[in-house]
Design a protein around this motif. Structure first.
Motif, PDB file in Angstrom:
ATOM      1  N   ASP A 164      50.990 -32.484  33.238  1.00 32.91           N
ATOM      2  CA  ASP A 164      50.879 -31.139  32.674  1.00 32.91           C
ATOM      3  C   ASP A 164      49.899 -31.126  31.504  1.00 32.91           C
ATOM      4  OD1 ASP A 164      52.630 -30.119  34.499  1.00 32.91           O
ATOM      5  OD2 ASP A 164      54.370 -30.107  33.170  1.00 32.91           O
ATOM      6  N   ASN A 165      49.941 -32.163  30.671  1.00 32.84           N
ATOM      7  CA  ASN A 165      49.017 -32.251  29.539  1.00 32.84           C
ATOM      8  C   ASN A 165      47.571 -32.325  30.022  1.00 32.84           C
ATOM      9  OD1 ASN A 165      51.131 -32.174  27.737  1.00 32.84           O
ATOM     10  ND2 ASN A 165      51.255 -34.409  27.501  1.00 32.84           N
ATOM     11  N   ARG A 166      47.336 -33.100  31.071  1.00 30.18           N
ATOM     12  CA  ARG A 166      45.989 -33.206  31.631  1.00 30.18           C
ATOM     13  C   ARG A 166      45.495 -31.844  32.134  1.00 30.18           C
ATOM     14  NH1 ARG A 166      45.790 -38.576  35.467  1.00 30.18           N
ATOM     15  NH2 ARG A 166      45.613 -40.146  33.813  1.00 30.18           N
ATOM     16  N   ARG A 167      46.382 -31.176  32.849  1.00 31.80           N
ATOM     17  CA  ARG A 167      46.013 -29.857  33.379  1.00 31.80           C
ATOM     18  C   ARG A 167      45.682 -28.888  32.245  1.00 31.80           C
ATOM     19  NH1 ARG A 167      49.416 -25.597  34.825  1.00 31.80           N
ATOM     20  NH2 ARG A 167      51.208 -26.969  34.482  1.00 31.80           N
ATOM     21  N   GLN A 168      46.486 -28.939  31.168  1.00 30.34           N
ATOM     22  CA  GLN A 168      46.246 -28.034  30.039  1.00 30.34           C
ATOM     23  C   GLN A 168      44.926 -28.336  29.350  1.00 30.34           C
ATOM     24  OE1 GLN A 168      49.647 -28.020  27.437  1.00 30.34           O
ATOM     25  NE2 GLN A 168      51.070 -27.590  29.113  1.00 30.34           N
ATOM     26  N   VAL A 169      44.559 -29.624  29.267  1.00 27.85           N
ATOM     27  CA  VAL A 169      43.277 -29.992  28.667  1.00 27.85           C
ATOM     28  C   VAL A 169      42.135 -29.327  29.431  1.00 27.85           C
ATOM     29  CG1 VAL A 169      41.621 -31.900  28.438  1.00 27.85           C
ATOM     30  CG2 VAL A 169      43.962 -32.174  27.613  1.00 27.85           C
ATOM     31  N   LEU A 170      42.193 -29.378  30.754  1.00 29.73           N
ATOM     32  CA  LEU A 170      41.125 -28.791  31.570  1.00 29.73           C
ATOM     33  C   LEU A 170      41.059 -27.278  31.411  1.00 29.73           C
ATOM     34  CD1 LEU A 170      41.645 -30.960  34.783  1.00 29.73           C
ATOM     35  CD2 LEU A 170      39.702 -31.091  33.202  1.00 29.73           C
ATOM     36  N   TYR A 171      42.225 -26.642  31.361  1.00 24.61           N
ATOM     37  CA  TYR A 171      42.217 -25.179  31.227  1.00 24.61           C
ATOM     38  C   TYR A 171      41.833 -24.742  29.814  1.00 24.61           C
ATOM     39  CZ  TYR A 171      44.066 -24.409  35.910  1.00 24.61           C
ATOM     40  OH  TYR A 171      44.208 -24.346  37.275  1.00 24.61           O
ATOM     41  N   TRP A 172      42.205 -25.541  28.769  1.00 19.28           N
ATOM     42  CA  TRP A 172      41.771 -25.217  27.415  1.00 19.28           C
ATOM     43  C   TRP A 172      40.250 -25.320  27.314  1.00 19.28           C
ATOM     44  CZ3 TRP A 172      43.973 -22.324  24.138  1.00 19.28           C
ATOM     45  CH2 TRP A 172      45.364 -22.312  23.981  1.00 19.28           C
ATOM     46  N   ARG A 173      39.687 -26.328  27.974  1.00 19.50           N
ATOM     47  CA  ARG A 173      38.226 -26.446  27.985  1.00 19.50           C
ATOM     48  C   ARG A 173      37.600 -25.244  28.687  1.00 19.50           C
ATOM     49  NH1 ARG A 173      34.507 -27.765  31.855  1.00 19.50           N
ATOM     50  NH2 ARG A 173      32.489 -28.519  31.049  1.00 19.50           N
ATOM     51  N   LEU A 174      38.191 -24.821  29.800  1.00 19.21           N
ATOM     52  CA  LEU A 174      37.690 -23.652  30.528  1.00 19.21           C
ATOM     53  C   LEU A 174      37.646 -22.429  29.610  1.00 19.21           C
ATOM     54  CD1 LEU A 174      37.022 -21.908  33.047  1.00 19.21           C
ATOM     55  CD2 LEU A 174      39.482 -21.842  33.523  1.00 19.21           C
ATOM     56  N   LEU A 175      38.750 -22.164  28.912  1.00 21.59           N
ATOM     57  CA  LEU A 175      38.811 -20.991  28.030  1.00 21.59           C
ATOM     58  C   LEU A 175      37.805 -21.111  26.891  1.00 21.59           C
ATOM     59  CD1 LEU A 175      42.688 -20.473  27.869  1.00 21.59           C
ATOM     60  CD2 LEU A 175      41.016 -19.023  29.035  1.00 21.59           C
ATOM     61  N   ALA A 176      37.699 -22.313  26.330  1.00 23.82           N
ATOM     62  CA  ALA A 176      36.775 -22.510  25.212  1.00 23.82           C
ATOM     63  C   ALA A 176      35.337 -22.243  25.640  1.00 23.82           C
ATOM     64  CB  ALA A 176      36.911 -23.930  24.665  1.00 23.82           C
ATOM     65  N   ARG A 177      34.948 -22.732  26.832  1.00 19.39           N
ATOM     66  CA  ARG A 177      33.579 -22.555  27.302  1.00 19.39           C
ATOM     67  C   ARG A 177      33.296 -21.123  27.736  1.00 19.39           C
ATOM     68  NH1 ARG A 177      30.587 -27.368  28.113  1.00 19.39           N
ATOM     69  NH2 ARG A 177      28.906 -25.903  28.524  1.00 19.39           N
ATOM     70  N   LEU A 178      34.327 -20.409  28.200  1.00 16.74           N
ATOM     71  CA  LEU A 178      34.134 -19.018  28.587  1.00 16.74           C
ATOM     72  C   LEU A 178      33.851 -18.139  27.373  1.00 16.74           C
ATOM     73  CD1 LEU A 178      36.871 -18.454  31.335  1.00 16.74           C
ATOM     74  CD2 LEU A 178      34.392 -18.357  31.654  1.00 16.74           C
ATOM     75  N   PHE A 179      34.522 -18.421  26.275  1.00 13.50           N
ATOM     76  CA  PHE A 179      34.381 -17.574  25.084  1.00 13.50           C
ATOM     77  C   PHE A 179      33.347 -18.094  24.084  1.00 13.50           C
ATOM     78  CE2 PHE A 179      38.638 -16.453  26.629  1.00 13.50           C
ATOM     79  CZ  PHE A 179      38.507 -15.069  26.679  1.00 13.50           C
ATOM     80  N   ASP A 180      32.943 -19.351  24.222  1.00 15.04           N
ATOM     81  CA  ASP A 180      31.962 -19.927  23.314  1.00 15.04           C
ATOM     82  C   ASP A 180      31.151 -20.973  24.079  1.00 15.04           C
ATOM     83  OD1 ASP A 180      30.441 -21.018  21.344  1.00 15.04           O
ATOM     84  OD2 ASP A 180      32.100 -21.527  20.001  1.00 15.04           O
ATOM     85  N   PRO A 181      29.861 -20.716  24.298  1.00 13.66           N
ATOM     86  CA  PRO A 181      29.063 -21.657  25.096  1.00 13.66           C
ATOM     87  C   PRO A 181      28.894 -23.026  24.430  1.00 13.66           C
ATOM     88  CG  PRO A 181      27.664 -19.979  24.084  1.00 13.66           C
ATOM     89  CD  PRO A 181      29.066 -19.560  23.851  1.00 13.66           C
ATOM     90  N   GLU A 182      29.155 -23.096  23.127  1.00 19.58           N
ATOM     91  CA  GLU A 182      29.022 -24.380  22.435  1.00 19.58           C
ATOM     92  C   GLU A 182      30.129 -25.336  22.866  1.00 19.58           C
ATOM     93  OE1 GLU A 182      26.547 -25.324  20.474  1.00 19.58           O
ATOM     94  OE2 GLU A 182      25.582 -23.387  20.883  1.00 19.58           O
ATOM     95  N   GLU A 183      29.777 -26.608  23.024  1.00 16.70           N
ATOM     96  CA  GLU A 183      30.762 -27.597  23.438  1.00 16.70           C
ATOM     97  C   GLU A 183      31.756 -27.901  22.316  1.00 16.70           C
ATOM     98  OE1 GLU A 183      28.981 -31.161  24.797  1.00 16.70           O
ATOM     99  OE2 GLU A 183      28.009 -30.259  26.550  1.00 16.70           O
ATOM    100  N   GLN A 184      33.018 -28.058  22.697  1.00 17.32           N
ATOM    101  CA  GLN A 184      34.039 -28.561  21.787  1.00 17.32           C
ATOM    102  C   GLN A 184      34.203 -30.044  22.113  1.00 17.32           C
ATOM    103  OE1 GLN A 184      35.434 -26.573  19.420  1.00 17.32           O
ATOM    104  NE2 GLN A 184      34.091 -24.918  20.159  1.00 17.32           N
ATOM    105  N   ALA A 185      33.711 -30.892  21.205  1.00 10.15           N
ATOM    106  CA  ALA A 185      33.604 -32.328  21.501  1.00 10.15           C
ATOM    107  C   ALA A 185      34.914 -32.935  21.972  1.00 10.15           C
ATOM    108  CB  ALA A 185      33.081 -33.066  20.262  1.00 10.15           C
ATOM    109  N   ALA A 186      35.996 -32.610  21.298  1.00 14.59           N
ATOM    110  CA  ALA A 186      37.289 -33.209  21.645  1.00 14.59           C
ATOM    111  C   ALA A 186      37.717 -32.809  23.053  1.00 14.59           C
ATOM    112  CB  ALA A 186      38.351 -32.796  20.628  1.00 14.59           C
ATOM    113  N   LEU A 187      37.546 -31.517  23.386  1.00 13.79           N
ATOM    114  CA  LEU A 187      37.935 -31.044  24.712  1.00 13.79           C
ATOM    115  C   LEU A 187      37.028 -31.619  25.794  1.00 13.79           C
ATOM    116  CD1 LEU A 187      38.775 -27.280  23.995  1.00 13.79           C
ATOM    117  CD2 LEU A 187      40.369 -29.076  24.676  1.00 13.79           C
ATOM    118  N   GLU A 188      35.731 -31.751  25.488  1.00 12.03           N
ATOM    119  CA  GLU A 188      34.791 -32.303  26.464  1.00 12.03           C
ATOM    120  C   GLU A 188      35.131 -33.757  26.784  1.00 12.03           C
ATOM    121  OE1 GLU A 188      32.439 -30.729  28.202  1.00 12.03           O
ATOM    122  OE2 GLU A 188      32.957 -28.839  27.216  1.00 12.03           O
ATOM    123  N   SER A 189      35.371 -34.554  25.733  1.00 16.43           N
ATOM    124  CA  SER A 189      35.661 -35.977  25.966  1.00 16.43           C
ATOM    125  C   SER A 189      36.995 -36.159  26.671  1.00 16.43           C
ATOM    126  CB  SER A 189      35.647 -36.739  24.640  1.00 16.43           C
ATOM    127  OG  SER A 189      36.617 -36.215  23.739  1.00 16.43           O
TER     128      SER A 189
END
Length: 484
Positions: free
Chosen positions: A20-45
């Motif tokens: 579940d944590n892995r799945r949430q990481v991927l979806y948090w990255r999705l939301l972050a990239r949809l609302f802000d094109p800049e990479e969030q280093a922690a979410l990307e890694s």
């Protein structure tokens, strides 16, 4: 030390929680990239670590890689994208959390490629890539490519089998992969126009005239409703190679949609056999079974031959009454989809026997397009999209065409936002009372979403001619019922 109820004997969280944590990481990255094109280093890694660990290609996290390119390198993923987002029955006990993590990675790829379109100028190649990614999103939703956006795949699409969204807009007729149809009754009306809006925005950001002037760039364009609208609006400003390429794209789109709609307008047998007309005495009409039966008394057992005194032929003449179809289309800017679809539909009915088709287009002026009704390409080239709306000028052209009301159907396609509304409605009511079949249509799109003036909607309902809105199949069904 107290034993944690959600930890195993070594203090690690249960496997289900980890997934579940892995799945949430991927979806948090999705939301972050949809609302802000800049990479969030922690979410990307963290997302990179998840994708690598579950054995998926890291290209899924590359915003510059199209879904097509990922699938070309990893063909086994194509089947996973099909129906990827189709709802499944929820069963907490039977949940496959590992599969959910894998699905999250694939879903994120499709959604980011379609909805994160950036800013600035768009090239023909970028538009083509977006259209391809949108096709994959529609596949993931259990639809055929192009089905939600309308146009080429809206009713099965060239080279594809099956029908499109059902008459009630309750979702596609199938998943495209042999599975049952998902319930997209809420999703289709919501996401279809949004995809169309994104595509239209990309077309506006593209220097279309420059692209059309270059045959190599123009060849990369895929005809779509958004592109059609822009081409039809801009055609008078084009010349030379650019105009020729624009016409070629319009012709391609018209041919594709015509092929789709023609499958819905199957040529039905019209009228009952007219036995008062003697059958034509030609071989193709010969009724062999009846001829043998009627001449059995002439059978010679000795010679084992049947002597035929008389031949019998089938009646093929049918009682038919020529039907007149008058199509009136609002060509203002908000009705482009309907204008294109109904122009093509009118040309198909014009090809049916015993159907006399007339076509009128209007904004603040009316244009009789009947001489070109059989050729939707030529018709569309003569339209001028945009402007205001005054249906009374169209009615002035349409009314004289109703020579025999009981053998006439009038289809009026508009959002009915008129400034002389009472005058227009009174004339429409008079057409209905004359005995002609009057069909007001609010939209004939693939998504089924269309705004209709509530004032007209209520009065049409009281008149007994409710506004027909939704998928074009509804209009096809109504017309076939009357004309065949």
């Amino acid at each position: 030390m107290t034993h944690h109820p959600h930890a195993d004997d070594h203090g690690a969280p249960p496997l289900g929680d980890a997934q579940d944590n892995r799945r949430q990481v991927l979806y948090w990255r999705l939301l972050a990239r949809l609302f802000d094109p800049e990479e969030q280093a922690a979410l990307e890694s963290a997302s990179l670590a998840v994708v690598e660990d579950i054995g998926l290609p890291t290209a899924l996290l590359d915003p510059g890689a199209s879904v097509d390119s990922v699938v070309q390198r990893h063909p086994d993923l194509a089947a996973e994208f099909e129906g990827l987002m189709v709802p499944e029955p929820e069963d907490e006990e039977a949940r496959d959390r590992a599969a959910e993590v894998r699905r999250a990675a694939l879903v994120s790829k499709v959604l980011l490629n379609v909805f994160a379109t950036g800013s600035g100028n768009v090239s023909a190649e970028q538009l083509a890539r977006w259209q391809s990614d949108a096709d994959w999103l529609e596949r993931a939703l259990g639809c055929r490519p192009g089905e939600l956006r309308g146009g080429r795949g809206a009713a099965g699409g060239p080279g594809r089998s099956g029908g499109g969204v059902g008459p009630a807009g309750a979702g596609p007729a199938g998943t495209g992969v042999g599975g049952p149809a998902p319930d997209l009754s809420r999703l289709v009306p919501a996401i279809g126009p949004e995809l169309g809006s994104i595509e239209a925005g990309l077309v506006r950001r593209m220097h279309l005239r420059e692209v059309l002037a270059d045959p190599a760039l123009a060849a990369r364009l895929t005809p779509s409703m958004s592109l059609m609208e822009q081409l039809l609006r801009d055609k008078d400003n084009l010349s030379g190679v650019a105009l020729a390429n624009a016409k070629a794209l319009i012709r391609r789109y018209v041919d594709e949609v015509t092929e789709v709609l023609r499958t819905q307008v199957e040529k039905s047998t019209v009228g009952e056999l007219d036995r008062s007309v003697p059958p034509k005495r030609v071989f193709r009409n010969l009724d062999i079974d009846r001829t043998i039966w009627k001449n059995l008394t002439n059978w010679s057992p000795e010679e084992e031959r049947l002597y035929v005194d008389r031949l019998y032929y089938r009646h093929t003449s049918r009682r038919t009454t020529p039907q007149r179809l008058v199509v009136v289309v609002d060509q203002s800017g908000s009705m482009v989809d309907s204008m294109v679809n109904c122009t093509i539909l009118a040309s198909i009915f014009a090809g049916l026997p015993k159907v006399d088709v007339h076509l009128v287009a209007y904004d603040t002026q009316a244009l009789d397009l009947t001489p070109w009704a059989h050729d939707p390409f030529e018709t569309l080239l003569r339209t001028k999209l945009g402007g205001g709306t005054d249906g009374t000028v169209a009615m002035a052209l349409a009314q004289p065409k109703i020579a025999e009301p009981r053998n006439t159907v009038v289809v009026w396609i508009s959002d009915f936002y008129e400034w002389r509304h009472q005058e227009l409605f009174d004339s429409m009511a008079a057409v209905h009372r004359s005995g002609a079949k009057f069909i007001p249509v609010g939209s004939v799109t693939s998504s089924g979403r269309g705004s209709v003036n509530p004032w007209f909607r209520e009065r049409f309902k009281d008149l007994g001619t409710p506004v027909l809105s939704g998928h074009i199949k509804k209009l096809v069904h109504e017309l076939k019922t009357f004309l065949t």
